[in-house]
Design a protein around this motif. Structure first.
Motif, PDB file in Angstrom:
ATOM      1  N   TRP A  60      -5.489   0.416   1.109  1.00 27.60           N
ATOM      2  CA  TRP A  60      -4.914   0.807   2.395  1.00 27.60           C
ATOM      3  C   TRP A  60      -3.970   1.997   2.289  1.00 27.60           C
ATOM      4  N   ARG A  61      -3.739   2.510   1.097  1.00 34.70           N
ATOM      5  CA  ARG A  61      -2.862   3.684   0.953  1.00 34.70           C
ATOM      6  C   ARG A  61      -3.466   4.890   1.684  1.00 34.70           C
TER       7      ARG A  61
ATOM      8  N   THR B 253      -8.287  11.482   7.074  1.00 35.59           N
ATOM      9  CA  THR B 253      -7.615  10.560   6.176  1.00 35.59           C
ATOM     10  C   THR B 253      -6.177  11.007   5.986  1.00 35.59           C
TER      11      THR B 253
ATOM     12  N   GLN C 196     -10.484  -5.626   7.190  1.00 42.42           N
ATOM     13  CA  GLN C 196     -10.356  -4.378   7.925  1.00 42.42           C
ATOM     14  C   GLN C 196      -9.132  -4.523   8.821  1.00 42.42           C
TER      15      GLN C 196
ATOM     16  N   ALA D 152       0.820  -1.215   0.000  1.00 40.84           N
ATOM     17  CA  ALA D 152       0.000   0.000   0.000  1.00 40.84           C
ATOM     18  C   ALA D 152       0.855   1.267   0.000  1.00 40.84           C
TER      19      ALA D 152
ATOM     20  N   MET E 145      -8.169   0.972   8.298  1.00 43.49           N
ATOM     21  CA  MET E 145      -8.239   0.847   6.850  1.00 43.49           C
ATOM     22  C   MET E 145      -9.112  -0.337   6.458  1.00 43.49           C
ATOM     23  N   TRP E 146      -9.677  -0.280   5.252  1.00 43.62           N
ATOM     24  CA  TRP E 146     -10.562  -1.324   4.743  1.00 43.62           C
ATOM     25  C   TRP E 146     -10.190  -1.611   3.296  1.00 43.62           C
ATOM     26  N   SER E 147     -10.164  -2.877   2.932  1.00 39.34           N
ATOM     27  CA  SER E 147      -9.968  -3.294   1.542  1.00 39.34           C
ATOM     28  C   SER E 147     -11.122  -4.202   1.152  1.00 39.34           C
TER      29      SER E 147
ATOM     30  N   MET F  38      -5.716   5.890   4.724  1.00 36.87           N
ATOM     31  CA  MET F  38      -6.223   5.320   5.968  1.00 36.87           C
ATOM     32  C   MET F  38      -6.743   6.425   6.868  1.00 36.87           C
ATOM     33  N   THR F  39      -7.598   6.038   7.789  1.00 34.91           N
ATOM     34  CA  THR F  39      -8.138   7.002   8.745  1.00 34.91           C
ATOM     35  C   THR F  39      -7.272   7.000   9.992  1.00 34.91           C
TER      36      THR F  39
END
Length: 183
Positions: free
Chosen positions: A31-32, A48, A93, A23, A85-87, A34-35
């Motif tokens: 995932w690049r 973000t 997650q 990422a 992060m989520w994919s 992310m929060t």
């Protein structure tokens, strides 16, 4: 992308770090972006951020910020935070509990700035006004590198969850010790 479900905690942890490392260099990886959640007084604050580096060996992640940004002040006051992060491609997650450190000077910051300053991203750190400040009147002045900050997030725990048609799964990794937990 993994073609079968991972059953080994050791392999799963390695796969998470493999995805984080990917990422950091793949602009298309979910995932690049992310929060990052931090503490702002007695409230949570989230935004973000862009993952710039991931280092499995040191269990750390790196992102950049304008040194005048609220998140930098928040990190300096309370260095603990959470990255989420989520994919959808993976169905994963990831929640990372981190301890962060901000650097605005030194060889590491200088070498990273030397790379960033040649890209369009350099403008993110060269604004004359601090992030969130009012722009009336608009002053198009440019600042210099002193507003570029490197944030290193030391991963304290990794909380992985897989959403899957055959059943959701969750694993928690702390101090290189993995445990399956209830999703």
């Amino acid at each position: 992308m993994f073609t079968s479900r991972i059953e080994s905690l050791h392999i799963l942890e390695a796969a998470c770090w493999q995805e984080l490392e990917r990422a950091a260099s793949d602009r298309q990886h979910a995932w690049r972006l992310m929060t990052l959640a931090t503490v702002n007084g007695d409230e949570a604050d989230a935004r973000t951020i862009v993952l710039r580096e991931a280092h499995r060996a040191s269990q750390s992640l790196v992102f950049y910020s304008d040194a005048r940004a609220g998140k930098v002040r928040q990190i300096e006051q309370q260095p603990k935070g959470t990255l989420v992060m989520w994919s959808s491609e993976l169905g994963w997650q990831l929640r990372l509990r981190v301890r962060m450190q901000v650097a605005t000077s030194g060889a590491d910051v200088t070498s990273r700035w030397a790379q960033v300053r040649l890209t369009s991203a350099a403008a993110d750190y060269l604004a004359g006004a601090a992030p969130g400040s009012a722009l009336s009147p608009l002053v198009p002045e440019r600042a210099t590198r002193e507003h570029f900050a490197v944030v290193t997030a030391q991963v304290q725990s990794l909380d992985w969850m897989e959403l899957h048609p055959d059943g959701h799964r969750r694993a928690l990794f702390e101090a290189s010790q993995g445990t399956w937990v209830q999703p």
